[in-house]
Design a protein around this motif. Structure first.
Motif, short mmCIF file in Angstrom:
data_model
loop_
_atom_site.label_atom_id
_atom_site.label_comp_id
_atom_site.label_asym_id
_atom_site.label_seq_id
_atom_site.Cartn_x
_atom_site.Cartn_y
_atom_site.Cartn_z
N VAL A 164 -6.43 -0.19 -12.62
CA VAL A 164 -5.08 -0.21 -12.05
C VAL A 164 -5.01 -1.24 -10.94
N GLY A 178 6.02 4.20 -8.71
CA GLY A 178 6.14 2.84 -9.24
C GLY A 178 5.35 1.82 -8.45
N LYS A 179 4.34 2.24 -7.73
CA LYS A 179 3.57 1.32 -6.89
C LYS A 179 2.36 0.72 -7.62
N LEU A 180 2.06 1.23 -8.82
CA LEU A 180 0.89 0.76 -9.56
C LEU A 180 1.26 0.27 -10.94
N LEU A 181 0.41 -0.59 -11.47
CA LEU A 181 0.52 -1.07 -12.84
C LEU A 181 -0.82 -0.85 -13.53
N SER A 182 -0.77 -0.57 -14.82
CA SER A 182 -2.00 -0.47 -15.60
C SER A 182 -2.49 -1.87 -15.90
N PHE A 202 1.66 6.14 -9.21
CA PHE A 202 2.31 5.77 -10.47
C PHE A 202 3.73 6.31 -10.51
N LEU A 245 -2.05 -2.85 -7.79
CA LEU A 245 -0.78 -2.64 -7.11
C LEU A 245 0.33 -3.40 -7.82
N ALA A 246 1.50 -2.80 -7.88
CA ALA A 246 2.66 -3.44 -8.54
C ALA A 246 3.21 -4.55 -7.68
N TYR A 249 -4.09 3.63 -2.15
CA TYR A 249 -3.27 2.44 -1.91
C TYR A 249 -4.00 1.45 -1.01
#
Length: 98
Positions: free
Chosen positions: A95, A85-89, A82, A97-98, A48
């Motif tokens: 990857v 829910g802290k990451l996005l592809s 993931f 950060l969301a 992170y």
């Protein structure tokens, strides 16, 4: 008789040299990754922080290198993040950060 001794010494020296080359070219042993919630949580924190500092999408290898952890540890941390829910592809197997 002197020729046999010289040949034997030469062969012994070659064997020693070959053995020395083999031991020097061995790969370093892989580090064992402890699979427990505390360790995985710390690796998730490393991942992170690395993504937050980069402010862009990174690949697994880039994250591992910047965070100074193994690829396996990076994958564990990514899984944790993931799930939260802290990451996005992103594109190209990266990857962000969301």
């Amino acid at each position: 008789m002197a020729e046999k001794k010289a040949t034997t010494k030469k062969a012994a020296a070659e064997v020693k040299e070959t053995a020395a080359k083999k031991t020097s070219t061995k790969k370093a042993a892989k580090a064992v990754v402890a699979i427990n919630s505390e360790n995985i949580g710390f690796k998730a924190g490393d991942v992170y922080q690395t993504l937050a500092a980069a402010e862009k999408a990174l690949s697994v290898e880039e994250i591992a290198k910047k965070a100074k952890i193994s690829v396996e540890e990076t994958m564990l941390g990514l899984g944790w993040l993931f799930k939260e829910g802290k990451l996005l592809s992103a594109d190209d197997n990266k990857v962000v950060l969301a």
